[in-house]
Design an enzyme around this catalytic site. Structure first.
Site, mmCIF file in Angstrom:
data_model
loop_
_atom_site.group_PDB
_atom_site.id
_atom_site.type_symbol
_atom_site.label_atom_id
_atom_site.label_comp_id
_atom_site.label_asym_id
_atom_site.label_seq_id
_atom_site.Cartn_x
_atom_site.Cartn_y
_atom_site.Cartn_z
ATOM 1 N N ARG A 163 7.165 -7.669 -0.592
ATOM 2 C CA ARG A 163 6.273 -8.795 -0.847
ATOM 3 C C ARG A 163 7.087 -9.969 -1.402
ATOM 4 O O ARG A 163 8.094 -9.793 -2.061
ATOM 5 C CB ARG A 163 5.200 -8.411 -1.871
ATOM 6 C CG ARG A 163 4.029 -7.654 -1.261
ATOM 7 C CD ARG A 163 2.959 -7.320 -2.282
ATOM 8 N NE ARG A 163 3.430 -6.377 -3.260
ATOM 9 C CZ ARG A 163 3.822 -6.688 -4.482
ATOM 10 N NH1 ARG A 163 3.755 -7.938 -4.912
ATOM 11 N NH2 ARG A 163 4.250 -5.765 -5.302
ATOM 12 N N TYR B 133 5.859 -7.699 6.935
ATOM 13 C CA TYR B 133 6.003 -6.571 6.023
ATOM 14 C C TYR B 133 4.812 -6.326 5.102
ATOM 15 O O TYR B 133 4.317 -7.257 4.460
ATOM 16 C CB TYR B 133 7.247 -6.774 5.146
ATOM 17 C CG TYR B 133 7.721 -5.463 4.554
ATOM 18 C CD1 TYR B 133 8.576 -4.632 5.275
ATOM 19 C CD2 TYR B 133 7.264 -5.024 3.319
ATOM 20 C CE1 TYR B 133 8.977 -3.417 4.776
ATOM 21 C CE2 TYR B 133 7.664 -3.801 2.809
ATOM 22 C CZ TYR B 133 8.517 -3.009 3.541
ATOM 23 O OH TYR B 133 8.910 -1.803 3.042
ATOM 24 N N LYS C 83 -3.435 -5.974 -0.143
ATOM 25 C CA LYS C 83 -3.349 -6.780 -1.369
ATOM 26 C C LYS C 83 -4.098 -8.107 -1.246
ATOM 27 O O LYS C 83 -4.737 -8.557 -2.194
ATOM 28 C CB LYS C 83 -1.891 -7.023 -1.755
ATOM 29 C CG LYS C 83 -1.071 -5.739 -1.925
ATOM 30 C CD LYS C 83 -1.647 -4.868 -3.005
ATOM 31 C CE LYS C 83 -1.134 -3.443 -2.966
ATOM 32 N NZ LYS C 83 0.046 -3.119 -3.706
ATOM 33 N N HIS D 255 -5.852 -2.717 -9.141
ATOM 34 C CA HIS D 255 -4.650 -2.094 -8.576
ATOM 35 C C HIS D 255 -4.510 -0.691 -9.178
ATOM 36 O O HIS D 255 -3.621 -0.450 -9.994
ATOM 37 C CB HIS D 255 -3.441 -2.981 -8.924
ATOM 38 C CG HIS D 255 -2.197 -2.648 -8.174
ATOM 39 N ND1 HIS D 255 -0.948 -2.936 -8.682
ATOM 40 C CD2 HIS D 255 -1.991 -2.073 -6.967
ATOM 41 C CE1 HIS D 255 -0.024 -2.550 -7.804
ATOM 42 N NE2 HIS D 255 -0.627 -2.022 -6.772
ATOM 43 N N SER E 123 3.495 -1.821 -8.779
ATOM 44 C CA SER E 123 4.020 -1.256 -7.534
ATOM 45 C C SER E 123 5.293 -0.461 -7.808
ATOM 46 O O SER E 123 6.137 -0.884 -8.591
ATOM 47 C CB SER E 123 4.354 -2.380 -6.553
ATOM 48 O OG SER E 123 3.208 -3.131 -6.273
ATOM 49 N N CYS F 174 5.712 2.395 -9.331
ATOM 50 C CA CYS F 174 5.804 3.032 -10.653
ATOM 51 C C CYS F 174 5.097 4.382 -10.664
ATOM 52 O O CYS F 174 4.705 4.881 -11.719
ATOM 53 C CB CYS F 174 5.221 2.128 -11.730
ATOM 54 S SG CYS F 174 6.250 0.693 -12.084
ATOM 55 N N ASP G 206 -3.794 3.405 -4.583
ATOM 56 C CA ASP G 206 -3.329 2.034 -4.817
ATOM 57 C C ASP G 206 -4.407 1.069 -5.293
ATOM 58 O O ASP G 206 -4.137 0.210 -6.109
ATOM 59 C CB ASP G 206 -2.698 1.495 -3.519
ATOM 60 C CG ASP G 206 -1.858 0.248 -3.746
ATOM 61 O OD1 ASP G 206 -1.152 0.186 -4.759
ATOM 62 O OD2 ASP G 206 -1.912 -0.663 -2.892
ATOM 63 N N ARG H 217 9.080 2.485 3.317
ATOM 64 C CA ARG H 217 7.691 2.951 3.164
ATOM 65 C C ARG H 217 7.283 3.937 4.245
ATOM 66 O O ARG H 217 7.845 3.944 5.332
ATOM 67 C CB ARG H 217 6.751 1.734 3.256
ATOM 68 C CG ARG H 217 6.965 0.684 2.169
ATOM 69 C CD ARG H 217 6.178 1.008 0.947
ATOM 70 N NE ARG H 217 6.507 0.177 -0.214
ATOM 71 C CZ ARG H 217 5.719 0.069 -1.275
ATOM 72 N NH1 ARG H 217 4.571 0.699 -1.324
ATOM 73 N NH2 ARG H 217 6.094 -0.643 -2.307
HETATM 74 O O1 SAT Z 1 3.797 -4.285 0.095
HETATM 75 S S1 SAT Z 1 2.614 -3.737 -0.601
HETATM 76 O O2 SAT Z 1 1.998 -4.771 -1.419
HETATM 77 O O3 SAT Z 1 1.649 -3.243 0.346
HETATM 78 C C1 SAT Z 1 3.108 -2.422 -1.587
HETATM 79 C C2 SAT Z 1 3.099 -2.741 -3.019
HETATM 80 O O4 SAT Z 1 3.866 -3.589 -3.470
HETATM 81 O O5 SAT Z 1 2.322 -2.125 -3.780
HETATM 82 MN MN MN Z 2 0.343 -1.362 -4.908
#
Ligand code: SAT
Ligand code: MN
Length: 581
Positions: free
Chosen positions: A70, A198, A207, A227, A249, A251, A276, A366
């Site tokens: 991101r 991405y 998100k 989140h 993210s 963690c 998530d 991922r």
């Molecule tokens: O790239 S994402 O936002 O889907 C994954 C994350 O950072 O939690």
């Molecule tokens: Mn996340």
């Protein structure tokens, strides 16, 4: 396929005349459609087939090396009034953003197919679910949306029934970071993203919709878009509890949501509702209920192995899209922490040579996988009514200070605990890794409006129900002087969750401290853990001098929000300070 919804038809036509695609494909969400997309991407080289004997229907996507996470500095909230977006968001005036984005979208789909993806965030029949339509020129996005959301015909039918949906326009553009923007127009229920293919930049249901736009809607409609993972814990006696936990993210949300009880915790069962995002609503009885708006996972691959997360390890052996992992000589996916093999090629497809500090898989590589493949999947993830939440847990990645676990005194204090979460940055976003930053409720990159208003919204729940969940804070990441983790983590985190559940049920003891309630020496089950009492003591210590420094840092952070900070938060902060002495 097409639609009877005129607003959707008009938007698709307008978008096509702006972006000039060669053809338009309405996604029906069928298996045949998914397979056709996979074949297309294999032909074009967008996907590489992995070893189909050992990893059936698994594919590798290599993203552009400049497009691997991101991009928070290129993510904007575009509200008419800058103050609505708040100091926690990048802001651009809607008119200016529209001109910029229209320029970037003009003709950007020439020679490409424009996909129209109707999707539903949440169980199709849930009153808490919300729909959207993503228009994209990336078949990779379509395939990911198929695995992660309820998309296609059923979603479109709901849109036609309700009439309302969030619009998301995405194009990979030329993938140039100079022409990359992720824009949100909350008042228009509109997302526009260009220049990235991405994750959170491009899978707009996740998100962008389920957090940034949804948090905005939630504020005006009286619910919460967070989140958070959602996990079901069943005791050996069959008592079930549902916990929602917010960590930044990368963690460990996915690992906690799929936790496997260690041998010492015989009879306990853990099932995953979500890993998530949680949408939380008060029901008519004042019980907070959660749904997971997603139906799949976009999880961090490195570190996944049978010891850390056996469920994830097993679920990604078939029907999985991998992004930016390494590959072995046997054409199997490989990542740091998988096993002792040596990869043949790194995430860019170059021969793997190793080297100081280099990793073969990208640290933010991922897996994308449907939730039903998870061995610990809970069917309640599909329950339109969601699950009743007993406790809300906040946490971050902190080498020092934050104890293993503590309980907030009440909801109001819990909002302060959430608002003052800080965590070391990870590879999930571009930028420096390992620096502590404030990440309130783990929503720093995802709250679609001013944090001060968001905290006021959280505080308002205290007046709406007398049955709110208890609030806790955890930190699995404390390190000793030599940089070793002090707490074993993973399956043993269940011991902490059990204390949390027992606190909710009024059956566990605690010692009251200035920052909240912590377990005393006998309050947590540590049987068979083999952890030194000294280490436990320091994991559960509250050091007054360090906490005074922390409170000063929190107060300074709040100052950045000016006079909008709810007085209740300042009062709670003063309360902690006074109790610290
Ligand atoms: O790239 S994402 O936002 O889907 C994954 C994350 O950072 O939690
Ligand atoms: Mn996340």
């Amino acid at each position: 396929m097409t639609t009877t919804n005129q607003a959707l038809l008009d938007w698709v036509a307008q978008t096509a005349s702006l972006t000039k695609p060669e053809r338009i494909h309405w996604c029906d969400g069928s298996e045949a459609e998914y397979q056709a997309l996979i074949r297309l991407m294999l032909e074009r080289g967008d996907l590489i087939a992995l070893n189909q004997e050992t990893y059936p229907d698994c594919y590798l996507h290599r993203s552009d090396p400049s497009d691997v996470a991101r991009v928070e500095h290129l993510t904007f909230v575009c509200t008419p009034d800058r103050a609505e977006a708040g100091p926690n968001n990048n802001w651009m005036a809607p008119a200016e953003a529209h001109v910029k984005m229209d320029g970037l979208f003009a003709g950007c789909m020439r020679g490409r197919t424009m996909y129209v993806i109707p999707y539903c965030m949440g169980p199709i029949d849930s009153p808490y679910a919300r729909c959207g339509v993503e228009i994209t020129d990336s078949p990779y996005v379509v395939a990911n949306m198929k695995l992660m959301t309820r998309m296609g015909r059923a979603a479109l039918q709901r849109i036609e029934r309700e009439g309302k949906f969030v619009r998301g326009l995405h194009s990979t553009g030329d993938l140039s970071p100079d022409r990359r923007f992720i824009m949100h127009f909350p008042q228009e229920l509109l997302i526009q993203s260009v220049g990235s293919g991405y994750g959170g930049n491009a899978l707009l249901g996740k998100k962008c919709h389920a957090l940034r736009i949804a948090s905005w809607q939630a504020q005006s409609e009286g619910w919460l878009a967070e989140h958070m993972l959602i996990v079901e814990i069943e005791s050996p006696q069959g008592e079930r509890h549902y916990l929602a936990a917010a960590f930044p993210s990368a963690c460990g949300k996915t690992n906690l949501a799929m936790l496997i009880p260690p041998a010492s915790q015989a009879g306990w069962k853990v099932r995953t509702i979500g890993d998530d995002i949680a949408w939380l609503h008060l029901d008519a009885q004042g019980q907070l209920r959660a749904i997971n708006p997603e139906s799949g996972y976009f999880g961090v691959v490195p570190g996944t192995n049978p010891k850390t997360n056996r469920n994830a390890f097993e679920m990604i052996t078939h029907d999985t899209i991998f992004t930016n992992v390494a590959v072995t000589v046997d054409n199997e996916p490989w990542w740091e922490g998988k096993d002792k093999q040596r990869p043949a090629t790194d995430w860019r497809g170059k021969p793997w040579t190793g080297g100081e500090g280099a990793t073969a898989a990208h640290p933010n590589s991922r897996f994308t996988v449907a939730a039903r493949q998870n061995p610990s999947y809970s069917p309640l993830a599909d329950d339109p009514a969601g699950v009743p939440i007993s406790a809300i847990i906040f946490g971050g990645r902190r080498r020092e200070l934050a104890p293993l676990v503590y309980q907030a005194r009440d909801w109001r204090h819990g909002v302060l605990v959430g608002a003052s979460v800080a965590s070391e940055t990870t590879a999930a976003a571009t930028g420096q890794v390992g620096v502590v930053r404030r990440d309130p409720m783990a929503m720093k990159p995802f709250c679609g409006y001013d944090f001060a208003d968001y905290w006021a919204h959280w505080l308002s729940f205290a007046g709406k129900s007398t049955r709110l969940p208890k609030i806790f804070h955890v930190n699995w990441f404390r390190q000793d002087r030599d940089g070793n983790f002090m707490w074993p983590g993973f399956g043993d985190n269940l011991r902490v969750l059990r204390w949390i559940i027992d606190r909710c049920e009024g059956r566990a003891g605690a010692r009251e401290t200035a920052i909240g309630f912590l377990p005393g020496p006998k309050d947590m089950d540590l049987d068979g853990l083999g952890i030194d009492q000294q280490v436990m003591d320091s994991l559960l210590a509250v050091d007054a001098a360090s906490w005074h420094q922390e409170l000063t840092a929190i107060a300074g952070y709040f100052d950045g929000f000016g006079t909008k900070i709810p007085p209740a938060l300042r009062e709670e902060l003063a309360g902690v300070k006074k109790r610290l002495g």
